[in-house]
Design a protein around this motif. Structure first.
Motif, PDB file in Angstrom:
ATOM      1  N   UNK A 130       3.437  25.288   9.925  1.00 56.83           N
ATOM      2  CA  UNK A 130       2.925  24.790   8.640  1.00 56.83           C
ATOM      3  C   UNK A 130       2.891  25.914   7.606  1.00 56.83           C
ATOM      4  N   UNK A 131       2.502  27.108   8.069  1.00 56.88           N
ATOM      5  CA  UNK A 131       2.421  28.250   7.138  1.00 56.88           C
ATOM      6  C   UNK A 131       3.799  28.618   6.595  1.00 56.88           C
ATOM      7  N   UNK A 132       4.802  28.509   7.446  1.00 60.88           N
ATOM      8  CA  UNK A 132       6.160  28.836   7.000  1.00 60.88           C
ATOM      9  C   UNK A 132       6.612  27.870   5.916  1.00 60.88           C
ATOM     10  N   UNK A 133       6.246  26.591   6.090  1.00 58.33           N
ATOM     11  CA  UNK A 133       6.614  25.603   5.064  1.00 58.33           C
ATOM     12  C   UNK A 133       5.866  25.875   3.748  1.00 58.33           C
ATOM     13  N   UNK A 134       4.607  26.296   3.858  1.00 60.25           N
ATOM     14  CA  UNK A 134       3.832  26.617   2.645  1.00 60.25           C
ATOM     15  C   UNK A 134       4.471  27.805   1.913  1.00 60.25           C
ATOM     16  N   UNK A 135       4.809  28.858   2.694  1.00 61.15           N
ATOM     17  CA  UNK A 135       5.416  30.047   2.085  1.00 61.15           C
ATOM     18  C   UNK A 135       6.724  29.676   1.377  1.00 61.15           C
ATOM     19  N   UNK A 136       7.541  28.897   2.047  1.00 64.46           N
ATOM     20  CA  UNK A 136       8.813  28.472   1.454  1.00 64.46           C
ATOM     21  C   UNK A 136       8.591  27.668   0.175  1.00 64.46           C
ATOM     22  N   UNK A 137       7.599  26.777   0.207  1.00 67.12           N
ATOM     23  CA  UNK A 137       7.305  25.970  -0.984  1.00 67.12           C
ATOM     24  C   UNK A 137       6.915  26.873  -2.164  1.00 67.12           C
ATOM     25  N   UNK A 138       6.054  27.858  -1.903  1.00 68.31           N
ATOM     26  CA  UNK A 138       5.622  28.777  -2.973  1.00 68.31           C
ATOM     27  C   UNK A 138       6.819  29.534  -3.543  1.00 68.31           C
ATOM     28  N   UNK A 139       7.670  29.997  -2.655  1.00 67.46           N
ATOM     29  CA  UNK A 139       8.834  30.755  -3.125  1.00 67.46           C
ATOM     30  C   UNK A 139       9.786  29.858  -3.924  1.00 67.46           C
ATOM     31  N   UNK A 140       9.967  28.633  -3.454  1.00 65.72           N
ATOM     32  CA  UNK A 140      10.894  27.736  -4.162  1.00 65.72           C
ATOM     33  C   UNK A 140      10.372  27.345  -5.539  1.00 65.72           C
ATOM     34  N   UNK A 141       9.063  27.164  -5.671  1.00 72.87           N
ATOM     35  CA  UNK A 141       8.511  26.854  -6.997  1.00 72.87           C
ATOM     36  C   UNK A 141       8.845  27.985  -7.965  1.00 72.87           C
ATOM     37  N   UNK A 142       8.668  29.227  -7.512  1.00 69.48           N
ATOM     38  CA  UNK A 142       8.963  30.367  -8.396  1.00 69.48           C
ATOM     39  C   UNK A 142      10.462  30.495  -8.692  1.00 69.48           C
ATOM     40  N   UNK A 143      11.287  30.145  -7.704  1.00 72.82           N
ATOM     41  CA  UNK A 143      12.735  30.289  -7.908  1.00 72.82           C
ATOM     42  C   UNK A 143      13.318  29.158  -8.757  1.00 72.82           C
ATOM     43  N   UNK A 144      12.840  27.931  -8.503  1.00 71.78           N
ATOM     44  CA  UNK A 144      13.489  26.763  -9.132  1.00 71.78           C
ATOM     45  C   UNK A 144      12.797  26.292 -10.419  1.00 71.78           C
ATOM     46  N   UNK A 145      11.578  26.786 -10.697  1.00 65.32           N
ATOM     47  CA  UNK A 145      10.822  26.330 -11.882  1.00 65.32           C
ATOM     48  C   UNK A 145      10.900  24.799 -12.003  1.00 65.32           C
ATOM     49  N   UNK A 146      10.485  24.066 -10.978  1.00 64.00           N
ATOM     50  CA  UNK A 146      10.679  22.607 -11.009  1.00 64.00           C
ATOM     51  C   UNK A 146       9.828  21.933 -12.082  1.00 64.00           C
ATOM     52  N   UNK A 147      10.418  20.920 -12.720  1.00 60.17           N
ATOM     53  CA  UNK A 147       9.693  20.134 -13.715  1.00 60.17           C
ATOM     54  C   UNK A 147       8.902  19.031 -13.027  1.00 60.17           C
TER      55      UNK A 147
END
Lengths: 288, 288, 288
Positions: B7-24
């Motif tokens: 679960x922690x790995x998925x959380x870390x990935x989500x945080x990184x992807x938000x910063x990388x992709x700037x999702x709307x």
């Protein structure tokens, strides 16, 4: 006013009770400063809820100690809604504060304010020009001769100083207590030296900081915090305590601010930090 | 939960992807805290767009990763608009987060929330009282006996603690995943120790700072940032990552704040500064 | 541009006059950033009033130096109201600034913007995608061949860089001055290096700070402050002075900010503190 005047004791008690009871004061307020109204109420020690629908307002009235209506930014649906709400407050003998922002500008605003004449609030808080304009809209004539000047607001800023609205404020307070549901009232006029009156006594509050005019919503949020205080005290004490709380906090913010951005931040911090004793011991000039 | 739980790995990935992709993630949200919702989404790494018209929302949906609806301050036009929007999200299998602010207060809000039962969101984020009230509005009964208490919200603040809404949150998550368009769901209950569940597993998040209750919009902006995370991850991960991101940032803000003004400033700074690893390594209690 | 170019003298005078005269520029703007628009106008030296009713706007127009319309968050009542307001501005030869936020998204917004073609503003301030989209809505064709790309906005953020909107900005400025009430106009395109044109000369402003994209309302508040400057100067000077004032303030804020929270605070402080000479002496690239 001497430091052991009983008015000060009521102010101190009001400040302490706001912090102890976290009273809810709901608001129907403008979109520009709605966030600051809520944050100022929280920082002063209260609780906030905002709504624009009569069904909401009536439900929340039942769990609120007082309410706040500010007519800054109007939408077409407000005209019927606000008349309905004011009538409902009257019928439930609810305590409420009115900020007649920009009174005298716009035909919709004038009609809304006119409708409140029949169901007036417990407290009006406004700048001098708005107090004078509201007296005109409600056909409140001055017992003492005024200088006959016709006053017109310059947008949302006052073009009149507080002194020139003294007689209007007194008559307005008398009108409120005669016609509102609880027959108790106060009027607060914000400006360089705030004025607070219950229609008999007049107090002037010389504190504060001029940077308050360089952030939007200083007056609006004072109206909200006045409602917070009204939830725990009589109208005169509420108007005095809220104005003094704001003046003390703005003075404290002025000592650390670098401009209007840091001033607002420091002002909210100071609203939170400031002690009841400091608020109650502020300079209050008892005019008569 | 151990530090190497997947679960922690998925959380870390989500945080990184938000910063990388700037999702709307677009929002239909209340007027009190709309600015903080947008600023929190930007500070967390996402992008923001706000609207109140179905034609706007549908156009922006096509370019948004997820959407957010918050029913805090309602206008008369919203009742039809929100039903239309929820139906449209359902038909397009759009991901969306609902914050049922003040659920149980006001007949218009109740009708709006009732209409969502047919087209439910992917995630509900709320306080305990709102979760319990929403279960009532949607006729969701608890499999396990509750204590029979009738809960009623005290304005927009919760009168119930998070524990008392545990069973409601689980049943609500099951209802969402059974009835929504994507058949995946999560429920987040904010409070002293946040609760997040997907209807099977229940996690408790003990972090955070009590000053979050002294700024308006802590919950509303968490809903918006949950939508930001939902744009890049599954509902359970999104709800956990957003809540942990907020808790870490509020803890960091609490170490420097002098009051609610500087707390909000420091909170937005911390949302921006905090590292994905710190968020993912926060204390998470796996209840079952 | 050399330091003794007459354009700089006009910018310096405009900055000084805003601080001396505290000009009122009223706004019909979106709910997300309405507070920042008002606070930025106050911090830049002006005065603010916000409204959404034609009767209000017309009354306040009489005491405003300029007006500002921003179509960010629309309500159903706005379609008729905004057409009525634009027509009234035209008939009174009022100066006004348009921010066509999210131009190209939503059928209501497109109809509102289309209606403005008949009564165009004095200044349009927008990002590159919005400038391109507005040219499309107003059927403004480029004299010079463009590359034929069809541009579509990605929500409220620009997907096009400022360079790609250069020809559109020039043609748009020419359209404005041909069709608006005062026959003077300017267009400001915000981005990494802002562009300002009156339809003849094109200026690029390389200053600023990227953190401006991480607070909501940087563009909206620039539109409001452009109206503040328009109240005291010609459109080209107003667009240049407002953009340079923002760029200088954002650079100064960038030197002290720890993240977007403290950046916004420092930005408002810097708007207030920065000297007219510093603004007027900024780097300005005169393209032709």
């Amino acid at each position: 006013m001497s430091l052991n005047d009983p008015v000060r004791e009521r102010i101190r008690t009001a400040c302490e009770e706001v912090r102890q009871k976290t009273p809810l004061a709901q608001s129907f307020t403008n979109f520009v400063t709605i966030n600051l109204v809520a944050n100022a109420q929280l920082a002063a020690g209260g609780s906030a809820a905002m709504s624009f629908l009569p069904d909401d307002i009536k439900d929340i009235e039942a769990i609120s100690g007082a309410s706040y209506i500010n007519v800054g930014t109007l939408l077409p649906s407000y005209e019927d809604a606000l008349k309905d709400i004011a009538k409902s407050f009257f019928e439930r003998t609810s305590l409420w504060v009115l900020d007649p922002v920009a009174a005298g500008l716009g035909s919709t605003r004038t009609r809304i304010l006119k409708a409140f004449a029949e169901y007036p609030p417990t407290i009006v808080r406004a700048n001098a020009s708005e107090i004078i304009a509201l007296c005109g809209i409600w056909d409140i004539s001055l017992k003492t001769d005024s200088n006959g000047k016709v006053n017109r607001p310059a947008g949302v800023e006052s073009v009149d100083d507080v002194d020139s609205a003294t007689l209007h404020a007194i008559e307005l307070a008398r009108y409120l207590r005669e016609h509102n549901a609880t027959h108790t009232a106060a009027v607060a006029v914000s400006g360089e030296r705030d004025l607070v009156t219950d229609g008999d006594r007049v107090y002037r509050l010389p504190g504060g900081n001029a940077m308050m005019t360089k952030i939007t919503g200083a007056g609006c949020s004072l109206g909200g915090v006045t409602a917070t205080y009204l939830a725990v005290s009589d109208p005169l004490t509420a108007a005095l305590a809220a104005s003094l709380h704001f003046n003390c906090a703005s003075e404290q913010a002025g000592t650390v601010a670098q401009g209007p951005g840091s001033f607002q931040t420091a002002f909210l911090d100071a609203l939170w930090q400031i002690q009841a004793a400091e608020i109650a011991d502020s300079t209050i000039i008892d005019m008569h």
